[in-house]
Design a protein around this motif. Sequence first.
Motif, PDB file in Angstrom:
ATOM      1  N   PRO A  38     -35.889   9.282  55.241  1.00 25.83           N
ATOM      2  CA  PRO A  38     -35.560   8.226  54.284  1.00 25.83           C
ATOM      3  C   PRO A  38     -34.099   7.854  54.369  1.00 25.83           C
ATOM      4  N   VAL A  39     -33.799   6.613  54.001  1.00 24.38           N
ATOM      5  CA  VAL A  39     -32.431   6.108  54.062  1.00 24.38           C
ATOM      6  C   VAL A  39     -31.710   6.395  52.760  1.00 24.38           C
ATOM      7  N   THR A  40     -30.499   6.933  52.831  1.00 26.92           N
ATOM      8  CA  THR A  40     -29.636   7.051  51.670  1.00 26.92           C
ATOM      9  C   THR A  40     -28.452   6.146  51.906  1.00 26.92           C
ATOM     10  N   ILE A  41     -28.292   5.143  51.068  1.00 22.47           N
ATOM     11  CA  ILE A  41     -27.239   4.154  51.257  1.00 22.47           C
ATOM     12  C   ILE A  41     -26.140   4.393  50.231  1.00 22.47           C
ATOM     13  N   LYS A  42     -24.941   4.589  50.715  1.00 18.67           N
ATOM     14  CA  LYS A  42     -23.797   4.798  49.833  1.00 18.67           C
ATOM     15  C   LYS A  42     -22.992   3.514  49.739  1.00 18.67           C
ATOM     16  N   THR A  43     -22.411   3.293  48.598  1.00 15.85           N
ATOM     17  CA  THR A  43     -21.559   2.124  48.423  1.00 15.85           C
ATOM     18  C   THR A  43     -20.153   2.590  48.116  1.00 15.85           C
ATOM     19  N   GLU A  44     -19.174   1.817  48.572  1.00 14.01           N
ATOM     20  CA  GLU A  44     -17.802   2.117  48.232  1.00 14.01           C
ATOM     21  C   GLU A  44     -17.024   0.813  48.183  1.00 14.01           C
ATOM     22  N   VAL A  45     -15.930   0.815  47.508  1.00  9.66           N
ATOM     23  CA  VAL A  45     -15.144  -0.396  47.335  1.00  9.66           C
ATOM     24  C   VAL A  45     -14.395  -0.701  48.621  1.00  9.66           C
ATOM     25  N   LEU A  46     -14.500  -1.950  49.066  1.00  7.31           N
ATOM     26  CA  LEU A  46     -13.810  -2.361  50.278  1.00  7.31           C
ATOM     27  C   LEU A  46     -12.334  -2.640  49.995  1.00  7.31           C
ATOM     28  N   SER A  47     -11.550  -2.605  51.022  1.00  7.06           N
ATOM     29  CA  SER A  47     -10.152  -2.978  50.898  1.00  7.06           C
ATOM     30  C   SER A  47     -10.036  -4.433  50.486  1.00  7.06           C
ATOM     31  N   SER A  48      -9.058  -4.732  49.650  1.00 10.11           N
ATOM     32  CA  SER A  48      -8.853  -6.113  49.214  1.00 10.11           C
ATOM     33  C   SER A  48      -8.144  -6.938  50.277  1.00 10.11           C
ATOM     34  N   LYS A  49      -7.734  -6.298  51.368  1.00  8.63           N
ATOM     35  CA  LYS A  49      -7.022  -7.002  52.423  1.00  8.63           C
ATOM     36  C   LYS A  49      -8.022  -7.686  53.354  1.00  8.63           C
ATOM     37  N   THR A  50      -8.512  -8.824  52.925  1.00  9.59           N
ATOM     38  CA  THR A  50      -9.446  -9.583  53.742  1.00  9.59           C
ATOM     39  C   THR A  50      -8.886 -10.958  54.014  1.00  9.59           C
ATOM     40  N   SER A  51      -9.189 -11.475  55.184  1.00 16.44           N
ATOM     41  CA  SER A  51      -8.766 -12.826  55.542  1.00 16.44           C
ATOM     42  C   SER A  51     -10.001 -13.687  55.728  1.00 16.44           C
ATOM     43  N   ALA A  52      -9.794 -14.980  55.746  1.00 12.02           N
ATOM     44  CA  ALA A  52     -10.910 -15.904  55.907  1.00 12.02           C
ATOM     45  C   ALA A  52     -11.527 -15.745  57.284  1.00 12.02           C
ATOM     46  N   GLY A  53     -12.802 -16.079  57.376  1.00  9.78           N
ATOM     47  CA  GLY A  53     -13.475 -16.017  58.651  1.00  9.78           C
ATOM     48  C   GLY A  53     -13.033 -17.123  59.594  1.00  9.78           C
ATOM     49  N   ALA A 279     -20.793 -13.988  66.408  1.00 10.11           N
ATOM     50  CA  ALA A 279     -20.305 -15.237  65.825  1.00 10.11           C
ATOM     51  C   ALA A 279     -20.472 -15.226  64.308  1.00 10.11           C
ATOM     52  N   PHE A 280     -21.624 -14.759  63.836  1.00  9.30           N
ATOM     53  CA  PHE A 280     -21.838 -14.735  62.393  1.00  9.30           C
ATOM     54  C   PHE A 280     -20.846 -13.802  61.709  1.00  9.30           C
ATOM     55  N   LEU A 281     -20.603 -12.637  62.289  1.00  7.34           N
ATOM     56  CA  LEU A 281     -19.625 -11.729  61.695  1.00  7.34           C
ATOM     57  C   LEU A 281     -18.231 -12.357  61.688  1.00  7.34           C
ATOM     58  N   MET A 282     -17.890 -13.088  62.724  1.00  8.14           N
ATOM     59  CA  MET A 282     -16.591 -13.772  62.763  1.00  8.14           C
ATOM     60  C   MET A 282     -16.466 -14.805  61.656  1.00  8.14           C
ATOM     61  N   SER A 283     -17.581 -15.374  61.233  1.00  6.41           N
ATOM     62  CA  SER A 283     -17.557 -16.416  60.202  1.00  6.41           C
ATOM     63  C   SER A 283     -17.359 -15.859  58.808  1.00  6.41           C
ATOM     64  N   ARG A 284     -17.558 -14.560  58.634  1.00  5.81           N
ATOM     65  CA  ARG A 284     -17.492 -13.934  57.314  1.00  5.81           C
ATOM     66  C   ARG A 284     -16.055 -13.618  56.919  1.00  5.81           C
ATOM     67  N   GLN A 286     -13.008 -11.531  56.531  1.00 10.02           N
ATOM     68  CA  GLN A 286     -12.730 -10.463  57.482  1.00 10.02           C
ATOM     69  C   GLN A 286     -12.281  -9.169  56.804  1.00 10.02           C
ATOM     70  N   THR A 287     -13.254  -8.432  56.277  1.00  7.33           N
ATOM     71  CA  THR A 287     -12.961  -7.067  55.847  1.00  7.33           C
ATOM     72  C   THR A 287     -12.606  -6.251  57.081  1.00  7.33           C
ATOM     73  N   PRO A 288     -11.932  -5.120  56.905  1.00  7.97           N
ATOM     74  CA  PRO A 288     -11.619  -4.302  58.082  1.00  7.97           C
ATOM     75  C   PRO A 288     -12.859  -3.923  58.872  1.00  7.97           C
ATOM     76  N   GLU A 289     -13.975  -3.678  58.168  1.00  8.96           N
ATOM     77  CA  GLU A 289     -15.201  -3.249  58.837  1.00  8.96           C
ATOM     78  C   GLU A 289     -15.803  -4.381  59.665  1.00  8.96           C
ATOM     79  N   ILE A 290     -15.844  -5.565  59.089  1.00 14.87           N
ATOM     80  CA  ILE A 290     -16.413  -6.712  59.800  1.00 14.87           C
ATOM     81  C   ILE A 290     -15.525  -7.097  60.976  1.00 14.87           C
TER      82      ILE A 290
END
Length: 390
Positions: A38-53, A279-284, A286-290
Amino acid sequence: MKKRSISVSLTLVPVTAIIAMLTADIARPVVAFADSPPVTIKTEVLSSKTSAGVDVSSLLNKFRDYSTFSTGDLAKDTAYALNIVSWQLPHGGFFKAMEEKYKSSWDGVTPRSDWKDPKGVELGTFDNDATTTEIRFLADMYEKTGNPLFRDSVRKAVDFILVSQYPSGGWPQVYPQRSNYSDSVTYNDNAMVRTMVLIDDIIEKRKGFNNDILSEDTRSKLASALDQGIAYTLKAQIKNGGVPTVWGAQHDPVTYAPVSGRAYELPSKSGSESVAITAFLMSRPQTPEIERAAKSALRWFDQVREDGTKYNRQGPVYFEPDPSSVIWYRFYNVDEDVPFYADRDGKKYMDIMDISEERRHGYSWAGNYARNLLQLASDQGYYNLSKPLP
């Protein structure tokens, strides 16, 4: 044909994106891959340092096209749209390749889908642009006519999108389950990316969706579904030796591992489907993860590109020197950047001449898949190419 052999191991990229699960009243499909944990999905707060896609509309706009249904004649398009509504399946989805059937309304007897689940329930699908294209066309017709039948059909189809999503965030090719490869999370032929582009357009109230066609509550559910889809995509990215690369055409909804599709679609890194994902990820935003996932994929495309080779799908010389060309192969080994081919016997071959002529000519084994993606990323300063493209 150039081959690159690298000794590597396969792991999967961790997810650090916020995952908002769909509300409890939305039904969930039962995962067919019962042997997986089974999948256990954890959530955590992302960094606020995001730029536009990045503006990748030139790469994603093809997923917004519904011209196969629209003629520009309002009377004809209205009649066609009413026919489409009559063919909609009870769960809200549509089947594929229905253009000819949509010329007449459903007679109440003819099967509305060529595929059924083991219980005999007709399946809806995202394959070959199905369901998403109907939604876009019907939304446009609602905007033009105000006919509530079109609005209600769109709402029903959007519910199909929500209910068909796996708890892990991916979308299968079909719903309900077909008990075969169609139950895998499907990037093949850009099915899941097309669905996510549609969801994003609905959330952002772009053309056709800037009205009362959907409630704010539904848009909120779609926003959560999109977050989940992106989180799944980040976790499904294939890692070689700890380095993120790209994605397969199909992935397991629980383990995230690349899996087989049809007999000649073996687990792989896909040089084709990974383009639209990147391409889709580039459009989002830009969190550090994306950003890490997208730039890692771009780096992989840059590293494995084969400059100076042209692919001829119909032969007789399938690969020939051409200084103006660049290609990527459709499939690469999961654990190394070595391209391969496959046939209907389910076997892997390293030489295209070792597969049947039917498969050599009946499938795209290579192409300039990532040329425009890399060039756009370079032109917009998002990624620095190792060297100019041919």
